[in-house]
Design an enzyme around this catalytic site. Structure first.
Site, PDB file in Angstrom:
ATOM      1  N   CYS A 324       0.435  -1.192   0.021  1.00  0.00           N
ATOM      2  CA  CYS A 324      -0.042  -0.126  -0.166  1.00  0.00           C
ATOM      3  C   CYS A 324       0.360   1.183  -0.503  1.00  0.00           C
ATOM      4  CB  CYS A 324      -0.909  -0.139   1.536  1.00  0.00           C
ATOM      5  SG  CYS A 324      -0.051  -0.366   3.242  1.00  0.00           S
ATOM      6  N   GLU A 358      -1.895   0.975  -4.676  1.00  0.00           N
ATOM      7  CA  GLU A 358      -1.374   0.073  -4.746  1.00  0.00           C
ATOM      8  C   GLU A 358      -0.822  -1.116  -5.724  1.00  0.00           C
ATOM      9  OE1 GLU A 358      -3.933  -3.012  -0.764  1.00  0.00           O
ATOM     10  OE2 GLU A 358      -3.236  -0.506  -0.691  1.00  0.00           O
TER      11      GLU A 358
END
Length: 366
Positions: A324, A358
């Protein structure tokens, strides 16, 4: 972008910018063009948290501007699911003229699913009593009469009142199979469900034909480990948060999966156990040496992998890494690329219209 307006006409441009940025960041490690997975342009967030502002007789949701810290009134939130938007209106209507539910209410948290279930948590700066429970039950019943499948929770210091339950069950179609995932209030869940489906299907695709077992660190409610179980002989997964472990155990049973073992311990502790540095009582009955883990899956927090875990994952022929925060991924790759090369690269637009990215990489030993 404002909370009540998404620049949907700019979606393609913001996604293209992320692709260029990710390719540039990954250039020292790979010349692959990222596989790109798009988000819905609106109503993609399945959870949202808002402060509640009391303005005379009025009451409304607010968020704070990240730069100026000024308050922004939010009556609708197109980034969030349509169910959250319905609930925002219904909750304000139900609470505004109710002194018991309104007094000292400072925040409302929403968690929803694609299967149209919701948990709504009301947070207070006061003690919650039986009178609060009665009024909250009446509100819940009124919401359900509007065909809103909702569970209410009251929270205050050292207090949590569940009117029914503190979880909802998500159902996701993943590569031709429906997966059931219990999601617990105040625990981590993937915020963008449509994106989560694409991440799971990509992870399945890059691990098809795998040999041996899978080891997963930071497994949460079993989101990835349960979906990936069909590609491996066995799956061994670690997680530290008790509610997530309990949800993962439920999900194993709900999905009739018999080849996944969840262990409650930190990644750092598991590294020590695997290396024989320490013994742990909670590992009794689990023969770590019997696992032939040829693939390790990591989905670490924003800070990335710590140095010890970096060294540990290098011992595995294949590393599947969901990140992330590509900046910490690249920092980890400075070490991992000494022993492994990037075979697959994906960009998942989990948070449209923000700078956040991400991404996923599959690394194989050189």
């Amino acid at each position: 972008m404002t909370p009540e307006h998404l620049p949907t006409e700019q979606y393609e441009a913001q996604l293209a910018e992320k692709v260029v940025r990710l390719q540039s960041m990954m250039a020292p490690f790979s010349d692959l063009v990222p596989e790109v997975f798009r988000s819905p342009v609106s109503h993609y967030r399945m959870r949202a948290e808002f402060r509640i502002w009391h303005d005379g007789d009025d009451l409304y949701h607010i968020i704070f501007d990240q730069q100026t810290k000024s308050r922004i009134r939010v009556d609708s939130f197109p980034a969030a699911s349509e169910l959250i938007n319905q609930l925002m209106t219904a909750m304000i209507a139900g609470v505004r003229n109710n002194p018991v539910l309104r007094h000292k209410l400072f925040q409302i948290d929403y968690l929803t699913t694609l299967s149209n279930q919701a948990v709504v948590s009301l947070l207070y700066h006061k003690k919650l009593d039986d009178e609060w429970r009665q009024e909250a039950e009446a509100l819940r019943d009124a919401l359900r009469a509007q065909n809103l499948n909702v569970h209410l929770i009251g929270r205050a210091t050292k207090t949590k009142i569940e009117l029914d339950q503190d979880y909802i069950d998500e159902r996701l179609p993943v590569a031709g199979k429906e997966m059931i995932y219990r999601q617990v209030e105040n625990s981590f869940t993937q915020p963008n469900a449509a994106m989560n489906i694409q991440m799971l299907e990509w992870a399945l695709d890059v691990t098809k034909g795998s040999k041996g077992d899978l080891l997963e660190l930071y497994c949460g409610n079993g989101n990835f480990s349960l979906a990936l179980a069909r590609n491996f002989d066995r799956v061994l997964a670690t997680e530290i948060a008790k509610p997530s472990v309990a949800a993962a155990q439920y999900n194993i049973a709900a999905n009739h999966i018999d080849n996944v073992q969840i262990i409650r311990m930190a990644a750092e502790e598991f590294t020590q156990a695997m290396n024989g540095v320490r013994e742990f009582n909670r590992l009794q009955g689990i023969d770590l040496k019997s696992y032939q883990c040829e693939t390790i899956f990591v989905d670490p927090p924003r800070s990335g992998l710590d140095g010890e875990t970096e060294k540990m994952v290098q011992a595995y022929p294949r590393i599947l890494y969901i990140s992330c925060n590509p900046e910490t991924l690249c920092k980890n790759l400075e070490t991992l690329s000494q022993t492994h090369k990037v075979e697959r690269l994906a960009l998942f637009d989990q948070f449209p219209y923000t700078h956040h990215m991400e991404c996923g990489v599959l690394l194989t030993a050189k």
